[in-house]
Design a protein around this motif. Structure first.
Motif, PDB file in Angstrom:
ATOM      1  N   GLU A   1      39.522 -19.141 -75.062  1.00 40.57           N
ATOM      2  CA  GLU A   1      39.959 -18.168 -76.073  1.00 40.57           C
ATOM      3  C   GLU A   1      40.574 -16.939 -75.413  1.00 40.57           C
ATOM      4  O   GLU A   1      41.592 -16.412 -75.888  1.00 40.57           O
ATOM      5  CB  GLU A   1      38.776 -17.775 -76.964  1.00 40.57           C
ATOM      6  N   LEU A   2      39.964 -16.472 -74.336  1.00 39.88           N
ATOM      7  CA  LEU A   2      40.537 -15.336 -73.611  1.00 39.88           C
ATOM      8  C   LEU A   2      41.914 -15.683 -73.049  1.00 39.88           C
ATOM      9  O   LEU A   2      42.862 -14.891 -73.154  1.00 39.88           O
ATOM     10  CB  LEU A   2      39.600 -14.909 -72.480  1.00 39.88           C
ATOM     11  N   ARG A   3      42.014 -16.852 -72.452  1.00 41.57           N
ATOM     12  CA  ARG A   3      43.303 -17.265 -71.881  1.00 41.57           C
ATOM     13  C   ARG A   3      44.376 -17.348 -72.953  1.00 41.57           C
ATOM     14  O   ARG A   3      45.524 -16.941 -72.741  1.00 41.57           O
ATOM     15  CB  ARG A   3      43.153 -18.618 -71.179  1.00 41.57           C
ATOM     16  N   ASP A   4      44.020 -17.871 -74.114  1.00 42.73           N
ATOM     17  CA  ASP A   4      44.998 -18.016 -75.190  1.00 42.73           C
ATOM     18  C   ASP A   4      45.483 -16.656 -75.692  1.00 42.73           C
ATOM     19  O   ASP A   4      46.680 -16.471 -75.958  1.00 42.73           O
ATOM     20  CB  ASP A   4      44.399 -18.820 -76.342  1.00 42.73           C
ATOM     21  N   LEU A   5      44.563 -15.707 -75.845  1.00 38.91           N
ATOM     22  CA  LEU A   5      44.959 -14.366 -76.280  1.00 38.91           C
ATOM     23  C   LEU A   5      45.846 -13.692 -75.233  1.00 38.91           C
ATOM     24  O   LEU A   5      46.861 -13.065 -75.565  1.00 38.91           O
ATOM     25  CB  LEU A   5      43.721 -13.509 -76.557  1.00 38.91           C
ATOM     26  N   CYS A   6      45.458 -13.820 -73.973  1.00 39.65           N
ATOM     27  CA  CYS A   6      46.259 -13.224 -72.896  1.00 39.65           C
ATOM     28  C   CYS A   6      47.635 -13.876 -72.826  1.00 39.65           C
ATOM     29  O   CYS A   6      48.640 -13.201 -72.553  1.00 39.65           O
ATOM     30  CB  CYS A   6      45.535 -13.352 -71.562  1.00 39.65           C
ATOM     31  N   SER A   7      47.692 -15.170 -73.084  1.00 35.07           N
ATOM     32  CA  SER A   7      48.969 -15.869 -73.067  1.00 35.07           C
ATOM     33  C   SER A   7      49.907 -15.328 -74.143  1.00 35.07           C
ATOM     34  O   SER A   7      51.110 -15.159 -73.901  1.00 35.07           O
ATOM     35  CB  SER A   7      48.744 -17.369 -73.264  1.00 35.07           C
ATOM     36  N   VAL A   8      49.362 -15.037 -75.312  1.00 35.86           N
ATOM     37  CA  VAL A   8      50.171 -14.435 -76.376  1.00 35.86           C
ATOM     38  C   VAL A   8      50.701 -13.081 -75.924  1.00 35.86           C
ATOM     39  O   VAL A   8      51.894 -12.780 -76.076  1.00 35.86           O
ATOM     40  CB  VAL A   8      49.354 -14.295 -77.671  1.00 35.86           C
ATOM     41  N   ALA A   9      49.809 -12.248 -75.358  1.00 37.57           N
ATOM     42  CA  ALA A   9      50.224 -10.926 -74.900  1.00 37.57           C
ATOM     43  C   ALA A   9      51.310 -11.036 -73.839  1.00 37.57           C
ATOM     44  O   ALA A   9      52.324 -10.314 -73.870  1.00 37.57           O
ATOM     45  CB  ALA A   9      49.022 -10.155 -74.366  1.00 37.57           C
ATOM     46  N   LYS A  10      51.114 -11.937 -72.876  1.00 36.18           N
ATOM     47  CA  LYS A  10      52.084 -12.081 -71.792  1.00 36.18           C
ATOM     48  C   LYS A  10      53.422 -12.606 -72.313  1.00 36.18           C
ATOM     49  O   LYS A  10      54.478 -12.325 -71.748  1.00 36.18           O
ATOM     50  CB  LYS A  10      51.550 -13.011 -70.709  1.00 36.18           C
ATOM     51  N   GLY A  11      53.380 -13.378 -73.404  1.00 34.46           N
ATOM     52  CA  GLY A  11      54.614 -13.854 -74.001  1.00 34.46           C
ATOM     53  C   GLY A  11      55.491 -12.730 -74.513  1.00 34.46           C
ATOM     54  O   GLY A  11      56.714 -12.892 -74.632  1.00 34.46           O
ATOM     55  N   TYR A  12      54.850 -11.594 -74.817  1.00 37.22           N
ATOM     56  CA  TYR A  12      55.590 -10.404 -75.243  1.00 37.22           C
ATOM     57  C   TYR A  12      55.662  -9.353 -74.128  1.00 37.22           C
ATOM     58  O   TYR A  12      56.061  -8.217 -74.366  1.00 37.22           O
ATOM     59  CB  TYR A  12      54.922  -9.788 -76.472  1.00 37.22           C
ATOM     60  N   ASP A  13      55.236  -9.742 -72.923  1.00 39.95           N
ATOM     61  CA  ASP A  13      55.245  -8.855 -71.763  1.00 39.95           C
ATOM     62  C   ASP A  13      54.368  -7.617 -71.993  1.00 39.95           C
ATOM     63  O   ASP A  13      54.739  -6.496 -71.646  1.00 39.95           O
ATOM     64  CB  ASP A  13      56.669  -8.431 -71.412  1.00 39.95           C
ATOM     65  N   LEU A  14      53.188  -7.837 -72.596  1.00 39.52           N
ATOM     66  CA  LEU A  14      52.264  -6.744 -72.895  1.00 39.52           C
ATOM     67  C   LEU A  14      51.028  -6.840 -71.993  1.00 39.52           C
ATOM     68  O   LEU A  14      50.532  -7.936 -71.733  1.00 39.52           O
ATOM     69  CB  LEU A  14      51.820  -6.806 -74.359  1.00 39.52           C
ATOM     70  N   PRO A  15      50.505  -5.702 -71.551  1.00 33.34           N
ATOM     71  CA  PRO A  15      49.274  -5.718 -70.756  1.00 33.34           C
ATOM     72  C   PRO A  15      48.053  -5.978 -71.619  1.00 33.34           C
ATOM     73  O   PRO A  15      48.079  -5.758 -72.841  1.00 33.34           O
ATOM     74  CB  PRO A  15      49.233  -4.315 -70.151  1.00 33.34           C
ATOM     75  N   VAL A  16      46.980  -6.421 -70.979  1.00 29.93           N
ATOM     76  CA  VAL A  16      45.731  -6.719 -71.679  1.00 29.93           C
ATOM     77  C   VAL A  16      44.599  -5.900 -71.075  1.00 29.93           C
ATOM     78  O   VAL A  16      44.411  -5.869 -69.855  1.00 29.93           O
ATOM     79  CB  VAL A  16      45.384  -8.219 -71.593  1.00 29.93           C
ATOM     80  N   HIS A  17      43.849  -5.240 -71.963  1.00 28.12           N
ATOM     81  CA  HIS A  17      42.661  -4.476 -71.583  1.00 28.12           C
ATOM     82  C   HIS A  17      41.434  -5.181 -72.137  1.00 28.12           C
ATOM     83  O   HIS A  17      41.442  -5.666 -73.277  1.00 28.12           O
ATOM     84  CB  HIS A  17      42.742  -3.048 -72.159  1.00 28.12           C
ATOM     85  N   LEU A  18      40.388  -5.251 -71.336  1.00 24.99           N
ATOM     86  CA  LEU A  18      39.123  -5.843 -71.775  1.00 24.99           C
ATOM     87  C   LEU A  18      38.071  -4.752 -71.862  1.00 24.99           C
ATOM     88  O   LEU A  18      37.734  -4.113 -70.856  1.00 24.99           O
ATOM     89  CB  LEU A  18      38.662  -6.927 -70.804  1.00 24.99           C
ATOM     90  N   ASP A  19      37.553  -4.527 -73.070  1.00 29.83           N
ATOM     91  CA  ASP A  19      36.423  -3.611 -73.262  1.00 29.83           C
ATOM     92  C   ASP A  19      35.158  -4.388 -72.943  1.00 29.83           C
ATOM     93  O   ASP A  19      34.663  -5.168 -73.752  1.00 29.83           O
ATOM     94  CB  ASP A  19      36.403  -3.101 -74.704  1.00 29.83           C
ATOM     95  N   GLY A  20      34.636  -4.182 -71.735  1.00 27.80           N
ATOM     96  CA  GLY A  20      33.465  -4.920 -71.278  1.00 27.80           C
ATOM     97  C   GLY A  20      32.218  -4.070 -71.261  1.00 27.80           C
ATOM     98  O   GLY A  20      31.480  -4.080 -70.262  1.00 27.80           O
ATOM     99  N   ALA A  21      31.944  -3.361 -72.346  1.00 28.26           N
ATOM    100  CA  ALA A  21      30.711  -2.571 -72.411  1.00 28.26           C
ATOM    101  C   ALA A  21      29.496  -3.450 -72.162  1.00 28.26           C
ATOM    102  O   ALA A  21      28.515  -3.023 -71.552  1.00 28.26           O
ATOM    103  CB  ALA A  21      30.599  -1.878 -73.774  1.00 28.26           C
ATOM    104  N   ARG A  22      29.578  -4.702 -72.639  1.00 32.62           N
ATOM    105  CA  ARG A  22      28.514  -5.689 -72.396  1.00 32.62           C
ATOM    106  C   ARG A  22      29.077  -6.848 -71.563  1.00 32.62           C
ATOM    107  O   ARG A  22      28.799  -8.025 -71.827  1.00 32.62           O
ATOM    108  CB  ARG A  22      27.932  -6.174 -73.718  1.00 32.62           C
TER     109      ARG A  22
END
Length: 344
Positions: free
Chosen positions: A153-174
């Motif tokens: 699921e993470l890879r798929d979301l990142c793939s969408v973002a990268k398709g638009y040349d957008l960076p990805v931030h992960l809120d890893g509080a937990r």
């Protein structure tokens, strides 16, 4: 019987011991202390990212907001879940620190889907100068409803973002709680999946107050340094942040604490199922959302239990089903969990 938040638990003794050891003599300020060198080295090793830039701040809000500000221009928008912490619980701090960038809420629940994310991104940046431009995607792991994204699921979301040349931030509080659930490495849950920056949480998992912001592209380091200072989040006595994070990483305390918290939540969830509680979400990690009759809540509160009701008040029809959120940290004992279940 305190299940209100994993923010409310004690600091782990191993962390306090190292802070006490660090509280002798003099150390260079503003992150130039020797302990911070250990933190940088250890986190780079843990994330398999020898070039990553590592920065410490005292709060999760600062970590998320400053990281997003570094990745986002004021005229852009950040794509996130409708229940993301950056939307619901940070008092517009991301908008403030980015200089006015807006948040675009991706339709759906706590877990974004690639289809919904793609539709949201496609809907922005199409009005030329009149509308917000496309900006970073922010993913919350563990989500605010206790769910954990799988690696796919993470890879798929990142793939969408990268398709638009957008960076990805992960809120890893937990972050550690999610990693333990997935049985993966930190690298697999971040840069190997396509994440560019991560807020690596510690406060909810046994630290006094420190989060690490990690950029896998070191080109972002200097801008973040400037934004942290300008935003009043650069500690002068930085060694006390460094000592916390160093203690967290030594002997895998961060993993041990997360495993304990998740195990405590599993014990509580099993007991609640046996009591007939209705689960609002599947409890993947250390947060549980359940409902049971109001009269049971009233009895629990009267006996000193502490937790948060979710979408209702303690007063009202005693037989009405009323939801609540229960959170376990590393320190809650089995006796406390069992006593809470016995009262139900």
């Amino acid at each position: 019987m305190f299940f209100a938040s994993d923010n409310s638990g004690p600091v782990h003794p191993e962390v306090l011991d190292l802070m006490a050891q660090s509280n002798t003599g003099f150390a260079m300020a503003y992150g130039a202390d020797p302990m911070m060198d250990e933190v940088r080295t250890r986190l780079r090793d843990v994330f398999e990212a020898p070039e990553a830039s590592i920065h410490l701040v005292a709060t999760g809000t600062a970590a998320n907001s400053l990281a997003l500000a570094t990745l986002c221009q004021p005229y852009e928008t950040v794509f996130c879940s409708p229940v993301a912490h950056i939307h619901e619980d940070e008092c517009n701090a991301p908008e403030f620190y980015t200089g006015g960038a807006k948040l675009t809420l991706v339709a759906g629940g706590d877990k974004m889907t690639p289809e919904a994310l793609s539709a949201s991104i496609a809907g922005e940046g199409v009005r030329g100068v009149h509308g917000p431009q496309r900006g970073p995607v922010s993913i919350t792991q563990v989500t605010e409803r206790g769910s954990v994204y799988t690696l796919n699921e993470l890879r798929d979301l990142c793939s969408v973002a990268k398709g638009y040349d957008l960076p990805v931030h992960l809120d890893g509080a937990r972050f550690a709680n999610a990693m333990v659930v997935l049985g993966c490495t930190p690298a697999e849950m971040t840069w190997k999946a396509g994440v560019d920056a991560v807020s690596f949480g510690g406060t909810k998992n046994g630290l006094m107050g420190v989060e690490a912001v990690i950029f896998f592209d070191p080109a972002h380091a200097w801008e973040f340094e400037l934004r942290r200072k300008r935003g009043a989040h650069l500690f002068s006595k930085h060694r006390y942040l460094s000592a916390q994070m160093a203690g967290y990483l030594r002997d895998d305390l961060w993993i041990r604490s997360a495993r304990a918290a998740n195990a405590n939540a599993a014990r509580l969830a099993d007991g609640l199922r046996a009591k007939g509680a209705e689960f609002l979400h599947h409890p993947d990690a250390n947060m549980i959302f359940v409902a049971f009759p109001r009269f049971r809540h009233q009895a629990l509160f009267a006996k000193g239990a502490m937790y948060n009701l979710w979408g209702g008040k303690l007063e009202g029809d005693p037989d009405e089903m009323l939801a609540c959120r229960l959170v376990c940290d590393w320190s809650i004992s089995h006796d406390q969990i069992d006593a809470f279940l016995d009262m139900i």
